[in-house]
Design a protein around this motif. Structure first.
Motif, mmCIF file in Angstrom:
data_model
loop_
_atom_site.group_PDB
_atom_site.id
_atom_site.type_symbol
_atom_site.label_atom_id
_atom_site.label_comp_id
_atom_site.label_asym_id
_atom_site.label_seq_id
_atom_site.Cartn_x
_atom_site.Cartn_y
_atom_site.Cartn_z
ATOM 1 N N ALA A 145 43.408 29.900 43.023
ATOM 2 C CA ALA A 145 43.868 30.970 42.169
ATOM 3 C C ALA A 145 44.910 31.331 42.205
ATOM 4 O O ALA A 145 45.890 31.770 43.185
ATOM 5 C CB ALA A 145 42.585 32.162 42.648
ATOM 6 N N ASP A 146 45.597 31.888 41.086
ATOM 7 C CA ASP A 146 46.824 32.786 40.979
ATOM 8 C C ASP A 146 46.605 34.202 40.785
ATOM 9 O O ASP A 146 47.485 35.114 41.048
ATOM 10 C CB ASP A 146 47.852 32.375 40.102
ATOM 11 C CG ASP A 146 47.007 32.155 38.609
ATOM 12 O OD1 ASP A 146 45.857 32.544 38.469
ATOM 13 O OD2 ASP A 146 47.875 31.820 37.583
ATOM 14 N N VAL A 147 45.290 34.642 40.310
ATOM 15 C CA VAL A 147 45.057 36.032 40.177
ATOM 16 C C VAL A 147 43.581 36.402 40.693
ATOM 17 O O VAL A 147 42.707 35.422 39.825
ATOM 18 C CB VAL A 147 45.274 36.670 38.855
ATOM 19 C CG1 VAL A 147 45.112 38.333 38.567
ATOM 20 C CG2 VAL A 147 46.845 36.373 38.417
ATOM 21 N N VAL A 148 43.467 37.309 41.457
ATOM 22 C CA VAL A 148 41.853 37.416 41.931
ATOM 23 C C VAL A 148 41.598 38.900 41.409
ATOM 24 O O VAL A 148 42.275 39.731 42.070
ATOM 25 C CB VAL A 148 41.563 36.921 43.435
ATOM 26 C CG1 VAL A 148 40.221 37.474 43.633
ATOM 27 C CG2 VAL A 148 41.895 35.499 43.676
ATOM 28 N N LEU A 149 40.746 39.187 40.986
ATOM 29 C CA LEU A 149 39.961 40.735 40.690
ATOM 30 C C LEU A 149 38.784 40.605 41.653
ATOM 31 O O LEU A 149 37.925 39.975 41.515
ATOM 32 C CB LEU A 149 39.591 40.732 39.259
ATOM 33 C CG LEU A 149 38.748 42.071 39.178
ATOM 34 C CD1 LEU A 149 39.487 43.304 39.382
ATOM 35 C CD2 LEU A 149 38.369 42.181 37.619
#
Length: 569
Positions: free
Chosen positions: A279-283
């Motif tokens: 992952a490069d962005v995790v919410l």
């Protein structure tokens, strides 16, 4: 309200009613004479009063209040007996604190005066139950505590208690009620009015919201991890549409409630490890522990967005998960605002289509593996996975809403639930005995809902089941209890084997300190309160047993207990 002064003990129920409290879960004691006398007095004056629910054990009172709030969204109250009742209720307070449940907790205080004052000490427990700091028993797991000093404080103190409990992040508060103070008259002003203090509702910083939306929209390998649900039915539906539209994989890691249907094409299962590594962005949506830190190597360029009522979990002593952006606010409105902000961002349709297909294929493969695993466990004894699969199918066959309360019972991945409020797991505080009384509180909040409590045999014993079944019968709460009985502390054994794979316990014929043999006949406990009971040992017989259980709960409005023999995991 009648302008005649009444005792502080009599004013309490009336003030709780004015605050919108509908139920007070009570375990009474020798500090209660002014409350009992005052309750009769308040009824005689025709005041709007919450319903008292007599609970023969504090575990039941706290658990019912917890479950009642989860379904109703309303603030419940609990009354306990001095320090000993508060001590028994402390586990429930820890659970409520961890789960952000706004319970108004109260307990009496042994009389201060030894003589010469009405309400002074009369029996030896008046000396034996006195403490230097009674509130210290629960101070670390409450938002606020106070001791009522004067009778004319009732209106303002209860206003403050309710408002603090209701403020975001919500949580329990505690009031100590000395007996002499409750015996004195209090003026009527404010007792019939709602709180004059509005609860606090924080909202995210607009710039942080826009930056989070930009990161999610531009991410090549995004991931959402949700643990405590979406916050509302509206947000649940919106998130379902949003993640499919934007091709966002969702992992519900160790979820205590659902944020997404388990059968959703973007739901990648409970374990986020493989997706998290790339992952490069995790919410992260309101997750106390969104992943296992030692198990995943994160990308150095990873950006993490933490969203929730307290994104950093500031009252947890150590929690060092990354938070490049923190979006603070109630989960549902904050999530809806973020969704709106992302929808204003540009989209690459071809890239989204390709990612969506890859996620859906992985999710479908995971669901097929789960199906095969559950089918393999239908023997004698059966597996927990098979019980969960059967329960999920039985629920889908119903037209009315249903909710599963899980406490080391039916594993979530095999339940295949797909509705908001269809699942609640024990809080991560792990105070056992929560599942059955929480299910009973939920049933009280929504009598038309089909309610299941699924738990291990150890959790069932912790729930003080005799007291639970008594209350369920007294209030006609047709909860269906599934005891998944493997005759051991399965969670303890698994923890040992997980920490020491290939160790002494792994090679031993029996793991010490985990056996619950010989297993009691739990059906006798429930049958003592006229429950419908069955013992199920063959997996092939379980679907019909569940149908009978649902029929009894639905048609006869009678509680049910199924004692189900399962294999050790």
């Amino acid at each position: 309200m009648n302008e005649t002064a009444m005792t502080a003990g009599g004013a309490i129920f009336g003030k709780l009613g004015a605050l919108g409290v509908e139920h007070v879960f009570v375990n009474s004691g020798t500090d209660f004479p002014p409350i009992v006398e005052g309750l009769i007095e308040a009824r005689r004056q025709g005041l709007r009063l919450p319903d008292p629910v007599t609970c023969p054990h504090e575990t039941v009172a706290m658990g019912m209040a917890h479950g009642y709030h989860l379904i109703s969204g309303k603030v419940p109250a609990v009354m306990l007996h001095t320090n000993v009742g508060l001590a028994n209720g402390a586990i429930g307070a820890i659970n409520a604190w961890c789960d952000r449940v706004p319970v108004m907790m109260m307990s009496g205080r042994t009389p201060v005066a030894e003589a010469r004052r009405f309400g002074a000490r009369t029996v030896p427990v008046g000396w034996g139950q006195e403490m230097f700091d009674q509130a210290a028993l629960v101070r670390e797991c409450t938002k606020w505590d106070y001791e009522l000093r004067f009778p004319d404080q009732v209106a303002e103190v209860f206003d403050r208690a309710w408002s603090i409990a209701s403020s975001v992040p919500q949580g329990p508060v505690y009031l100590t009620l000395p007996r002499e103070v409750l015996c004195e008259d209090t003026p009527p002003e404010g007792l019939d009015q709602p709180s004059r203090m509005a609860p606090v509702r924080p909202a995210p910083d607009p710039a942080a919201l826009e930056e989070a939306a930009r990161l999610l929209a531009q991410a090549r390998a995004p991931l959402i991890i949700a643990q405590r649900g979406a916050g509302s039915e509206t947000a649940f539906a919106a998130l379902s549409r949003f993640v499919e539209d934007r091709a966002l994989p969702v992992s519900q890691y160790w979820a205590t409630r659902l944020a997404l249907p388990l059968g959703h094409p973007m739901h990648i299962g409970w374990n986020p490890d493989a997706w998290l590594a790339e992952a490069d962005v995790v919410l992260v949506i309101d997750s106390l522990a969104p992943w296992w830190p030692d198990r995943v190597q994160l990308r150095p360029d990873l950006k993490v967005i933490q969203l929730g009522p307290d994104p950093l979990f500031t009252r947890t002593p150590i929690r060092n998960f990354p938070a490049d952006l923190s979006l603070v606010g109630e989960t549902a409105p904050t999530l809806l605002s973020l969704i709106e902000a992302v929808e204003r961002q540009p989209r690459d349709a071809a890239a989204l289509d390709a990612r969506r297909d890859r996620i859906a294929a992985a999710a479908a493969s995971d669901r097929e593996t789960l199906r095969k695993t559950s089918e393999q466990g239908r023997g004698q004894p059966m597996t927990k996975a098979w019980v969960a699969a059967c329960l999920g199918r039985a629920i889908k066959a119903q037209e009315r809403p249903a909710t599963v309360f899980h406490e080391l019972g039916c594993p979530l991945p095999h339940l295949d639930l797909d509705h908001h409020n269809s699942y609640f797991q024990e809080p991560h505080s792990g105070g056992l005995g929560w599942g059955l009384p929480a299910a009973m509180g939920a049933q009280l909040a929504d009598p038309g809902r089909l309610i299941f409590a699924t738990m291990g045999d150890g959790s069932y014993m912790f729930a003080n089941p005799t007291a639970c079944h008594l209350v369920a019968e007294a209030h006609a709460l047709p909860v269906i209890t599934l005891v998944l009985n493997n005759g051991e502390w399965g969670a303890v054994r698994q923890s040992v084997l997980g920490l020491y794979p290939g160790g002494e316990a792994d090679r031993a014929n029996a793991v010490p300190l985990t056996s619950l043999q010989p297993s009691p006949d739990f059906t006798l406990t429930a049958a003592a309160s006229r429950a419908h009971v069955e013992t199920v040992t063959d997996g092939a017989e379980l679907p019909d047993a569940l149908k009978r259980a649902i029929r009894v709960a639905t048609d006869e409005r009678r509680q049910v207990l199924l004692n189900i023999a399962v294999r050790p995991d």
